[in-house]
Write a protein that holds these residues in place. Structure first.
Motif, PDB file in Angstrom:
ATOM      1  N   ASP A  21      59.882   8.207  -4.779  1.00  0.00           N
ATOM      2  CA  ASP A  21      60.981   7.431  -4.087  1.00  0.00           C
ATOM      3  C   ASP A  21      61.947   6.707  -5.288  1.00  0.00           C
ATOM      4  O   ASP A  21      61.762   5.658  -5.235  1.00  0.00           O
ATOM      5  N   PRO A  22      62.763   7.510  -5.940  1.00  0.00           N
ATOM      6  CA  PRO A  22      63.860   6.877  -6.885  1.00  0.00           C
ATOM      7  C   PRO A  22      64.479   5.868  -6.386  1.00  0.00           C
ATOM      8  O   PRO A  22      64.949   4.944  -7.084  1.00  0.00           O
ATOM      9  N   PHE A  23      65.178   6.198  -5.144  1.00  0.00           N
ATOM     10  CA  PHE A  23      66.053   5.299  -4.641  1.00  0.00           C
ATOM     11  C   PHE A  23      65.549   3.900  -4.166  1.00  0.00           C
ATOM     12  O   PHE A  23      65.882   2.834  -4.569  1.00  0.00           O
ATOM     13  N   ILE A  56      67.457  15.487  -9.930  1.00  0.00           N
ATOM     14  CA  ILE A  56      66.617  16.502  -9.719  1.00  0.00           C
ATOM     15  C   ILE A  56      66.873  16.869  -8.248  1.00  0.00           C
ATOM     16  O   ILE A  56      66.838  17.872  -7.711  1.00  0.00           O
ATOM     17  N   ALA A  57      66.741  15.650  -7.265  1.00  0.00           N
ATOM     18  CA  ALA A  57      66.679  15.870  -6.131  1.00  0.00           C
ATOM     19  C   ALA A  57      67.942  16.463  -5.283  1.00  0.00           C
ATOM     20  O   ALA A  57      68.055  17.355  -4.436  1.00  0.00           O
ATOM     21  N   LYS A  58      69.206  16.071  -5.834  1.00  0.00           N
ATOM     22  CA  LYS A  58      70.537  16.562  -5.415  1.00  0.00           C
ATOM     23  C   LYS A  58      70.503  17.873  -5.906  1.00  0.00           C
ATOM     24  O   LYS A  58      71.106  18.674  -5.173  1.00  0.00           O
ATOM     25  N   ARG A  62      71.233  21.176  -3.412  1.00  0.00           N
ATOM     26  CA  ARG A  62      72.331  22.115  -3.595  1.00  0.00           C
ATOM     27  C   ARG A  62      71.801  23.366  -3.586  1.00  0.00           C
ATOM     28  O   ARG A  62      72.388  24.169  -2.933  1.00  0.00           O
ATOM     29  N   HIS A  63      70.830  23.712  -4.328  1.00  0.00           N
ATOM     30  CA  HIS A  63      70.194  25.115  -4.105  1.00  0.00           C
ATOM     31  C   HIS A  63      69.691  25.435  -2.846  1.00  0.00           C
ATOM     32  O   HIS A  63      69.622  26.592  -2.472  1.00  0.00           O
TER      33      HIS A  63
END
Length: 75
Positions: A21-23, A56-58, A62-63
């Protein structure tokens, strides 16, 4: 338990939390800085790790959006 082993376990736990949970980690760091509980340059390493996992999550998001529906069903 030797202190070095304890510190390594704490560090590993914090880094895993940053990945999970980086946020949350960025929010906690910002609150600690704002309250004056840590110096502005403290926890920069964790801040960078959190930024990395957010990127990485973003990218993964997108992928997933750009993947054709047939690929998603095959998995």
């Amino acid at each position: 338990m030797p202190i070095n082993l304890y510190r390594r376990r704490i560090a590993a736990t914090v880094i895993q939390l940053t990945r999970d949970d980086p946020f949350l980690v960025k929010e906690v760091i910002a609150r600690l800085r704002e309250s004056g509980e840590i110096e502005a340059d403290d926890l920069v390493y964790l801040d960078r790790i959190a930024d990395r996992w957010i990127r990485i999550a973003k990218d993964n998001g997108r992928h997933a959006i750009s993947a054709p529906a047939s690929s998603a069903r095959a998995a």
